[in-house]
Design a protein around this motif. Structure first.
Motif, short mmCIF file in Angstrom:
data_model
loop_
_atom_site.label_atom_id
_atom_site.label_comp_id
_atom_site.label_asym_id
_atom_site.label_seq_id
_atom_site.Cartn_x
_atom_site.Cartn_y
_atom_site.Cartn_z
N ILE A 99 0.83 -1.20 0.00
CA ILE A 99 0.00 0.00 0.00
C ILE A 99 0.87 1.25 0.00
O ILE A 99 1.86 1.34 0.73
N THR A 100 0.52 2.20 -0.83
CA THR A 100 1.15 3.52 -0.79
C THR A 100 0.16 4.50 -0.16
O THR A 100 -1.04 4.46 -0.46
N TYR A 101 0.66 5.34 0.71
CA TYR A 101 -0.24 6.31 1.35
C TYR A 101 0.44 7.67 1.49
O TYR A 101 1.66 7.76 1.69
N ALA A 102 -0.35 8.71 1.35
CA ALA A 102 0.16 10.08 1.42
C ALA A 102 0.06 10.59 2.85
O ALA A 102 -0.96 10.43 3.52
N THR A 103 1.12 11.21 3.32
CA THR A 103 1.17 11.79 4.65
C THR A 103 1.90 13.13 4.58
O THR A 103 2.80 13.31 3.75
N SER A 104 1.50 14.07 5.43
CA SER A 104 2.15 15.38 5.42
C SER A 104 3.30 15.46 6.42
O SER A 104 3.87 16.53 6.63
N SER A 105 3.64 14.33 7.05
CA SER A 105 4.79 14.33 7.97
C SER A 105 5.66 13.11 7.70
O SER A 105 5.14 12.02 7.43
N VAL B 74 4.29 8.16 1.29
CA VAL B 74 4.70 9.17 0.30
C VAL B 74 4.54 10.51 1.00
O VAL B 74 3.42 10.99 1.23
N VAL B 75 5.66 11.11 1.40
CA VAL B 75 5.62 12.31 2.22
C VAL B 75 5.38 13.53 1.34
O VAL B 75 6.14 13.82 0.41
N MET B 76 4.31 14.25 1.65
CA MET B 76 3.94 15.45 0.90
C MET B 76 4.26 16.69 1.74
O MET B 76 4.51 16.61 2.94
N GLY B 77 4.22 17.84 1.09
CA GLY B 77 4.59 19.08 1.77
C GLY B 77 3.52 19.65 2.67
O GLY B 77 3.81 20.49 3.53
N SER B 78 2.29 19.23 2.49
CA SER B 78 1.19 19.78 3.28
C SER B 78 0.01 18.82 3.26
O SER B 78 -0.02 17.87 2.46
N GLU B 79 -0.96 19.07 4.12
CA GLU B 79 -2.16 18.25 4.13
C GLU B 79 -2.91 18.37 2.81
O GLU B 79 -3.43 17.37 2.29
N ALA B 80 -2.96 19.57 2.26
CA ALA B 80 -3.65 19.78 0.98
C ALA B 80 -3.03 18.92 -0.12
O ALA B 80 -3.74 18.33 -0.95
N GLU B 81 -1.70 18.83 -0.12
CA GLU B 81 -1.02 18.01 -1.13
C GLU B 81 -1.32 16.53 -0.92
O GLU B 81 -1.46 15.77 -1.89
N SER B 82 -1.41 16.10 0.34
CA SER B 82 -1.75 14.71 0.62
C SER B 82 -3.14 14.37 0.11
O SER B 82 -3.36 13.32 -0.52
#
Length: 348
Positions: free
Chosen positions: A181-187, A211-219
């Motif tokens: 599983i791949t998942y987006a997180t802001s931290s 998959v670490v994103m720069g912000s919650e919106a990006e996640s």
């Protein structure tokens, strides 16, 4: 967003201002001492000077340091507090964003400020319970007096039913039995989202890649676009996408079910996962700020939190007001520290 350089400039300006306050305070104290020596003696004059200082508070602007960027939930709420407080506080309250190092720069700037009640700081649980495990900091929980809770946040597991077959948490578990599983997180490592989600997937025996994103919106956008199998987000940030059908909240890390405009979201505890996380924001001052000044700040917050302009704003934005008093906030953080210790140990 302010740079470290701009924050340093702000700090130098504030230090210059505080030096002026200190000089004025010294002159006032000298006058009181002379009066005391002429009249009732030096010891009484010293006590009178301390009382006068608390009685005169506030006699200048008060700063709220926000350790996170402009436009985030905590920043927006603190600016509304500043706006409504004009009706109840004798001086303006100014919000400054001191960002960087997972919020610890703002916290350490608050520690560097004088203990005179002219600097409050926005804080959250992980700044005490988690971040210090990964970043060297010069503060701990005992260095701060918690004034008041501000909001609680429920962390949700989000999927896009239009881009994948994952429409429920059971679907996610079943998918993880045969797929990574791949998942987006802001931290990233050391952040609250990263730690609790990693602990959850490990508890379920599922291989997962953050998959670490720069912000919650990006996640959230990564889930909407189908870049990842799922992601993490908080209400109400994803509501517009759920309205469109491109986001589905399938479970929450909150220890109990959460009611949303789109139905009830069950806790992962209902699936036997012994991992929980409730986010929160609060206001604090240095622990050596005089109690009389702490009381005045809390009285101001009492008035703000009872004002319909503030409560209406919180309702409109979908932010649950968490009007917890100082001791309750401290206990919340202490309990979270114990939980985070357990999750970090699980990941070793």
């Amino acid at each position: 967003m302010q740079t470290r350089k701009s924050v340093s400039i702000i700090k130098r300006k504030k230090e210059k201002k505080m030096k002026g306050k200190k000089l004025m305070a010294m002159l006032m104290a000298g006058s009181l001492l002379l009066a005391g020596l002429t009249g009732c003696g030096g010891a009484n004059a010293k006590g009178g000077g301390a009382a006068a200082s608390a009685d005169d508070y506030p006699n200048g602007p008060v700063t709220i340091i926000c350790p996170w960027g402009v436009g985030g939930g905590a920043d927006v709420i603190s600016r509304k507090i500043s706006e409504v407080a004009k009706n109840y506080f004798d001086q303006p309250i100014v919000v400054e964003n001191h960002t960087g190092a997972s919020g610890t720069i703002g916290m350490m700037d608050a520690m560097d400020a004088d203990a005179d009640g002219y600097t409050m700081v926005l804080a959250n649980g992980p700044l005490f319970s988690l971040t210090p495990k990964y970043i060297d900091v010069s503060y701990d929980l005992s260095d701060f007096t918690m004034l008041r809770g501000m909001r609680q946040v429920s962390l949700m597991i989000l999927t896009n039913p239009q881009k994948s077959s994952i429409k429920t948490f059971d679907d996610l578990i079943n998918y993880g039995k045969t797929h990574k599983i791949t998942y987006a997180t802001s931290s990233g490592p050391g952040g609250d989202q990263y730690v609790v989600s990693s602990a959850m997937f490990k508890s379920l025996g599922i291989e997962a890649e953050p998959v670490v994103m720069g912000s919650e919106a990006e996640s959230i956008n990564a889930v909407v676009s189908g870049q990842v199998d799922c992601g993490l987000g908080t209400p109400p940030a994803y509501y517009s996408h759920q309205e469109e059908g491109t986001i589905q909240a399938v479970a929450t890390f909150y220890p109990e079910a959460v009611k949303t405009p789109y139905g009830e979201v069950k806790s992962i505890k209902d699936w036997g996962v012994d991992v929980e996380f409730a986010g929160m924001d609060c206001l604090a001052v240095r622990s050596d700020v005089p109690q009389e000044i702490v009381d005045k700040l809390n009285a101001m917050l009492d008035d703000v939190y009872a004002d319909s302009k503030f409560t209406g704003f919180m309702d409109e934005m979908g932010y649950p007001l968490w009007d917890a008093k100082g001791d309750e906030v401290t206990k919340f953080i202490e309990d979270q520290m114990d939980s985070m210790d357990k999750y970090v140990e699980m990941l070793k």
